[in-house]
Design a protein around this motif. Structure first.
Motif, short mmCIF file in Angstrom:
data_model
loop_
_atom_site.label_atom_id
_atom_site.label_comp_id
_atom_site.label_asym_id
_atom_site.label_seq_id
_atom_site.Cartn_x
_atom_site.Cartn_y
_atom_site.Cartn_z
N VAL A 240 0.81 -1.22 0.00
CA VAL A 240 0.00 0.00 0.00
C VAL A 240 0.85 1.27 0.00
O VAL A 240 0.51 2.24 -0.66
N GLN A 241 1.94 1.29 0.71
CA GLN A 241 2.75 2.50 0.84
C GLN A 241 3.82 2.65 -0.24
O GLN A 241 4.62 3.57 -0.18
N SER A 242 3.86 1.76 -1.20
CA SER A 242 4.94 1.81 -2.20
C SER A 242 4.75 2.97 -3.17
O SER A 242 3.63 3.35 -3.51
N LYS A 243 5.87 3.57 -3.56
CA LYS A 243 5.88 4.64 -4.55
C LYS A 243 6.98 4.33 -5.55
O LYS A 243 7.99 3.71 -5.22
N THR A 244 6.76 4.78 -6.76
CA THR A 244 7.75 4.61 -7.81
C THR A 244 8.18 6.00 -8.26
O THR A 244 7.34 6.87 -8.52
N ILE A 245 9.49 6.21 -8.35
CA ILE A 245 10.04 7.49 -8.78
C ILE A 245 10.84 7.25 -10.05
O ILE A 245 11.70 6.38 -10.09
N THR A 246 10.53 8.04 -11.08
CA THR A 246 11.27 7.97 -12.34
C THR A 246 11.72 9.38 -12.72
O THR A 246 11.12 10.37 -12.30
N SER A 247 12.80 9.45 -13.49
CA SER A 247 13.29 10.75 -13.93
C SER A 247 13.80 10.68 -15.35
O SER A 247 14.21 9.62 -15.83
N SER A 248 13.77 11.82 -16.00
CA SER A 248 14.35 11.99 -17.32
C SER A 248 15.07 13.33 -17.31
O SER A 248 14.45 14.36 -17.05
N MET A 249 16.36 13.29 -17.58
CA MET A 249 17.18 14.51 -17.60
C MET A 249 17.75 14.69 -19.00
O MET A 249 18.35 13.77 -19.55
N VAL A 250 17.58 15.89 -19.54
CA VAL A 250 18.02 16.20 -20.90
C VAL A 250 18.89 17.46 -20.87
O VAL A 250 18.63 18.37 -20.08
N GLY A 251 19.88 17.52 -21.73
CA GLY A 251 20.72 18.72 -21.85
C GLY A 251 21.49 19.00 -20.58
O GLY A 251 22.13 18.12 -20.02
#
Length: 116
Positions: free
Chosen positions: A82-93
């Motif tokens: 229940v408490q799980s979170k997913t973090i994603t990122s995209s970095m450009v330039g």
């Protein structure tokens, strides 16, 4: 909606960009997020698509996108975390090339994380 399980994904998106010659209005950023989040989706792809759309639209010197979300497929099915979170990122330039720029962006997100 999770394209694998057809259940909602809830979260928030943080966007930073370094303008080149054009500046986007805040509503345009919200519209880009809404456009990609309203379809059957995978969080990793959506994160990348948001960054690519902003890059293509105004050619900034850098774009950073971070998505933090709770997937109902994780909390209501299978493992039921229940408490799980997913973090994603995209970095450009500059957000990818310059560690100081990236760190400033990430620290601003971290400072404001508890306010959401």
């Amino acid at each position: 909606m999770c394209e694998h399980h057809l259940v909602p994904i809830y979260g928030h998106v943080s966007i930073g960009y370094l303008p080149n010659k054009q500046v986007l209005g805040l509503s345009k950023l919200a519209r880009v997020v809404e456009m990609y989040s309203r379809r059957l989706q995978v969080q990793e792809r959506m994160t990348r698509q948001i960054a690519e759309a902003i890059t293509q639209a105004i050619n900034p010197t850098g774009v950073g996108v971070v998505v933090e979300a709770t997937h109902m497929c994780m909390s209501t099915r299978g493992v039921q975390k229940v408490q799980s979170k997913t973090i994603t990122s995209s970095m450009v330039g500059m957000f990818r090339e310059d560690p100081k720029t990236r760190e400033e962006f990430l620290s601003l997100i971290k400072q404001n994380a508890n306010k959401y």
